[in-house]
Design a protein around this motif. Structure first.
Motif, short mmCIF file in Angstrom:
data_model
loop_
_atom_site.label_atom_id
_atom_site.label_comp_id
_atom_site.label_asym_id
_atom_site.label_seq_id
_atom_site.Cartn_x
_atom_site.Cartn_y
_atom_site.Cartn_z
N ASP A 271 -57.65 31.20 46.94
CA ASP A 271 -58.39 29.98 47.28
C ASP A 271 -57.53 28.74 47.08
O ASP A 271 -57.56 27.80 47.88
N GLY A 272 -56.75 28.73 46.01
CA GLY A 272 -55.88 27.59 45.74
C GLY A 272 -54.78 27.46 46.77
O GLY A 272 -54.49 26.36 47.26
N PHE A 273 -54.15 28.58 47.13
CA PHE A 273 -53.10 28.55 48.15
C PHE A 273 -53.66 28.06 49.49
O PHE A 273 -53.03 27.25 50.19
N LYS A 274 -54.85 28.53 49.85
CA LYS A 274 -55.45 28.14 51.13
C LYS A 274 -55.80 26.66 51.16
O LYS A 274 -55.60 25.98 52.17
N GLU A 275 -56.31 26.15 50.05
CA GLU A 275 -56.64 24.72 50.00
C GLU A 275 -55.37 23.87 50.15
O GLU A 275 -55.37 22.84 50.85
N ALA A 276 -54.30 24.31 49.54
CA ALA A 276 -53.03 23.59 49.64
C ALA A 276 -52.52 23.61 51.08
O ALA A 276 -52.03 22.59 51.59
N VAL A 277 -52.64 24.76 51.76
CA VAL A 277 -52.22 24.86 53.16
C VAL A 277 -53.02 23.90 54.04
O VAL A 277 -52.47 23.20 54.89
#
Length: 375
Positions: A327-333
């Motif tokens: 979830d964190g990686f996707k939000e950053a993307v």
């Protein structure tokens, strides 16, 4: 920033002339009566202008505009001499750390047979720092015009000269870039000491807190480079403490605060304390989230936010919290893909692309791991 010797600012009563240049003062007292009237008029004019604006040449060659230090600088690191040493037999002088990397003298090419300390030159450098690059304590009306001394007869200093601070920081940065870390740490330590003294008088000064926070962060960098993780963490935490007191309107303050928190997180991460690292990364993330809300058009803040999201997600993955990490990686993307930069922001675009590539690789690795897992 003027090109005057900073000593001239404290030279009230001597016409702004560097106090070290006492011989010129003696000459003035011997001038004949013919020039007396003209000199009195000049003195009146100097008092109107103020001593800080009167040209004065420092006998040590100090020029605060170009930071040319003449014989007090090291040719190798281009900074103020630290641990002054001379290589023998040619006797050319450098910082000890700088010249220790050479077998031949960088100036004349002679073989270096040995390196000897030059204590006299270092004493002159120290005198320069304590005199020409420093302003004396401001006096109260009752003792105005007199130097304040401690029990040992040493002059006490109070007010922070921006010129002195800029000078010390620049010398530190030059030394740091040349890997003369002890020199950088020493100069930054003096600067921090100055600011701390002033904060005792003006506790709520936002400007001083900002300056001290930045200098403490740089001291942390010095300790980190020297392999002293404990001291580095101490400086970074203190930097964050001062910067946290300030309003988050200044983006430079926000950036320095978040970077100090992240650097503590990095050190804890590499030390294996993942939970502590996550706590610091999360604090930095919160600072950056707030900055993006308050500065919607600040592209650099969006990239910083994505970087913090990536750091927290990376720790979550190492802690076994895979879904939270994804979830964190996707939000950053999403943050980076929605960021549109123009042609004038090439450096930011390069950074955005670099962080985005890292994030996409993290998501790709997860997909490969899932697809190869047994049903």
């Amino acid at each position: 920033m003027s090109s005057l010797c900073p000593f001239a600012k404290g030279a009230i009563g001597v016409g702004g002339v560097c106090p070290m240049k006492s011989s010129e003062k003696n000459k003035e007292s011997n001038n004949n009566n013919t020039n007396k009237e003209g000199k009195e008029e000049k003195h009146v004019e100097e008092q109107k202008i103020g001593p800080a604006t009167i040209p004065a040449k420092c006998p040590y060659g100090y020029d605060s505009e170009t930071f040319k230090l003449g014989p007090l600088s090291c040719m190798i690191c281009q900074a103020l001499l630290y641990d002054s040493s001379k290589c023998m037999p040619c006797a050319h002088k450098f910082c000890k750390v700088c010249i220790s990397r050479f077998r031949d003298c960088p100036l004349c090419g002679a073989d270096i047979e040995k390196i000897e300390p030059d204590t006299d030159l270092q004493a002159t450098v120290d005198q320069f720092i304590d005199g020409h690059a420093r302003i004396k304590r401001t006096q109260s009306s009752s003792d105005k015009g007199e130097e304040t001394v401690d029990a040992q007869g040493k002059v006490i200093y109070e007010d922070v000269s921006m010129e002195r601070g800029a000078f010390l920081v620049q010398q530190a940065m030059r030394a740091f870039r040349s890997r003369n870390i002890e020199s950088a740490k020493s100069r930054l330590g003096l600067c921090a000491e100055d600011i701390r003294e002033q904060l005792k008088v003006t506790e709520d000064s936002e400007e001083l807190c900002s300056q001290l926070g930045a200098v403490l962060g740089m001291l942390g960098d010095c300790c980190r480079s020297m392999g002293d993780a404990d001291s580095a963490i101490k400086y970074y935490e203190e930097s964050a403490e001062f910067l946290s007191k300030l309003p988050k309107k200044d983006l430079e303050v926000v950036h320095t605060l978040s970077v100090s928190l992240n650097k503590v997180g990095d050190l804890q991460y590499y030390a294996g304390d993942l939970q502590s690292a996550r706590n610091y990364y999360a604090r930095s993330l919160e600072v950056r989230r707030q900055a993006v809300k308050e500065h919607l058009n600040a592209s650099s803040q969006v990239i910083d936010l994505a970087t913090s999201l990536a750091k927290v997600a990376d720790v979550d993955r190492n802690l076994g919290e895979e879904n939270t990490a994804i979830d964190g990686f996707k939000e950053a993307v999403e943050c980076l893909e929605s960021l549109k930069l123009d042609s004038s922001e090439a450096a930011l675009e390069k950074k955005r692309r670099s962080v985005l590539d890292f994030l996409q690789n993290q998501l790709t690795e997860n997909s490969s791991h899932v697809s190869s897992s047994p049903a």
